[in-house]
Design an enzyme around this catalytic site. Sequence first.
Site, PDB file in Angstrom:
ATOM      1  N   GLU A 127      -6.961   4.643   7.745  1.00 36.11           N
ATOM      2  CA  GLU A 127      -6.732   6.308   7.369  1.00 36.11           C
ATOM      3  C   GLU A 127      -8.090   6.887   6.829  1.00 36.11           C
ATOM      4  O   GLU A 127      -8.337   7.992   6.963  1.00 36.11           O
ATOM      5  CB  GLU A 127      -5.541   6.271   6.593  1.00 36.11           C
ATOM      6  N   ASN A 164       0.686  -1.102   0.059  1.00 38.35           N
ATOM      7  CA  ASN A 164      -0.041   0.020  -0.207  1.00 38.35           C
ATOM      8  C   ASN A 164       0.818   1.309  -0.031  1.00 38.35           C
ATOM      9  O   ASN A 164       1.493   1.605   0.997  1.00 38.35           O
ATOM     10  CB  ASN A 164      -0.942   0.010   1.262  1.00 38.35           C
ATOM     11  N   SER A 189       3.351  -1.892  10.406  1.00 38.33           N
ATOM     12  CA  SER A 189       4.655  -2.030  10.726  1.00 38.33           C
ATOM     13  C   SER A 189       5.293  -3.505  10.528  1.00 38.33           C
ATOM     14  O   SER A 189       6.103  -3.930  11.227  1.00 38.33           O
ATOM     15  CB  SER A 189       5.112  -1.745  12.033  1.00 38.33           C
ATOM     16  N   GLU A 231      -5.504  -4.821  10.516  1.00 42.09           N
ATOM     17  CA  GLU A 231      -4.495  -3.666  10.662  1.00 42.09           C
ATOM     18  C   GLU A 231      -4.688  -3.028  12.075  1.00 42.09           C
ATOM     19  O   GLU A 231      -5.546  -2.056  12.215  1.00 42.09           O
ATOM     20  CB  GLU A 231      -4.547  -2.788   9.672  1.00 42.09           C
ATOM     21  N   LYS A 280       0.097   4.189  -0.188  1.00 40.35           N
ATOM     22  CA  LYS A 280      -0.419   5.503   0.267  1.00 40.35           C
ATOM     23  C   LYS A 280      -0.241   6.770  -0.631  1.00 40.35           C
ATOM     24  O   LYS A 280      -0.320   6.454  -1.963  1.00 40.35           O
ATOM     25  CB  LYS A 280      -0.066   5.862   1.827  1.00 40.35           C
ATOM     26  N   GLY A 307       2.187   2.230  10.725  1.00 42.53           N
ATOM     27  CA  GLY A 307       3.323   3.350  10.680  1.00 42.53           C
ATOM     28  C   GLY A 307       4.125   3.720  11.748  1.00 42.53           C
ATOM     29  O   GLY A 307       4.629   4.664  11.896  1.00 42.53           O
ATOM     30  N   HIS A 350      -9.754   1.175   4.731  1.00 41.70           N
ATOM     31  CA  HIS A 350      -8.197   1.477   5.584  1.00 41.70           C
ATOM     32  C   HIS A 350      -8.559   2.399   6.788  1.00 41.70           C
ATOM     33  O   HIS A 350      -9.087   3.414   6.554  1.00 41.70           O
ATOM     34  CB  HIS A 350      -7.197   1.825   4.400  1.00 41.70           C
TER      35      HIS A 350
HETATM   36  P1  PGA Z   1       2.745   0.207   7.600  1.00 41.74           P
HETATM   37  O1  PGA Z   1       1.463   0.599   6.970  1.00 41.74           O
HETATM   38  O2  PGA Z   1       3.280  -1.050   7.184  1.00 41.74           O
HETATM   39  O3  PGA Z   1       3.456   1.476   7.289  1.00 41.74           O
HETATM   40  O4  PGA Z   1       2.557   0.182   9.221  1.00 41.74           O
HETATM   41  C1  PGA Z   1       0.257  -0.478   6.947  1.00 41.74           C
HETATM   42  C2  PGA Z   1      -1.055  -0.061   6.053  1.00 41.74           C
HETATM   43  O5  PGA Z   1      -1.492   0.909   6.542  1.00 41.74           O
HETATM   44  O6  PGA Z   1      -1.405  -0.784   5.007  1.00 41.74           O
END
Ligand code: PGA
Length: 251
Positions: free
Chosen positions: A98, A9, A214, A168, A11, A174, A96
């Site tokens: 976010e 992803n 992460s 997640e 983003k 992140g 997601h």
């Molecule tokens: P990350 O994000 O691996 O940077 O923690 C995962 C995601 O949001 O899909």
Amino acid sequence: MRRKIVAGNWKMNTTVAEGVALAKELVANMGEVPADVNMVVAPPFVHLTSVGEAIRDSKIALSAQNCADQPKGAFTGEVAAAMLAGIGCQYVILGHSERRQYYGETSATLVPKIKLALENGLQPIYCVGEMLSEREAGNHFNVVKAQIEEVLFGLTAEQMGHIVIAYEPVWAIGTGVTATNEQAQEIHAFIRKTIADKFGARIADDCTILYGGSCKPSNAKELFACPDIDGGLIGGASLKAADFIAIAQSY
Ligand code: PGA
């Protein structure tokens, strides 16, 4: 048969040129990824055509990061599922955290998005996961169950067969903090049981459930070794070809 998937992803990162270069680097170096691991990249909308071209003759599949909750029409700034299917997307990430946190997405908007994605032949990668406060209150099972019930329980078993779920935990996205193998396995098993109770054991057994948050080369192997973890949705580490490939290889 449950599929193994490692999805990146991206983003809101990379210019189109950088994204194409990243995609080409993946194609050039994915030789050592086991044949049964399906690699997917989800770049921003404006990259999809060019990145799709860069991965065309490879086994890497294309995903969008979102789609509209309407089929077409006067919805300025939105991108319809049919448009994504038309340029070769096979997957779309939906729900997601976010999108839920910053853009107010709720189950009410996600139900039509999932439906439109499926109608257009896209496989939704449906994201669920609790916030830190919800886990600390011991509420994570209820939160994840509600996210699944409200959005997926209206589907037919046939439709459910096309859904990929990504667990997640918001506190792991992140942040550098990864769920422990035990925490992840426990909730993945719970998600599979929730699906089994509604759609039956066969659909649940075949459902690919990804871990995200992460995930990196140093922890992917042990996460993917858990019986109910079928791959990963990778954010930060998917922006470096070497790391993303190392994660896929560790399967
Ligand atoms: P990350 O994000 O691996 O940077 O923690 C995962 C995601 O949001 O899909």
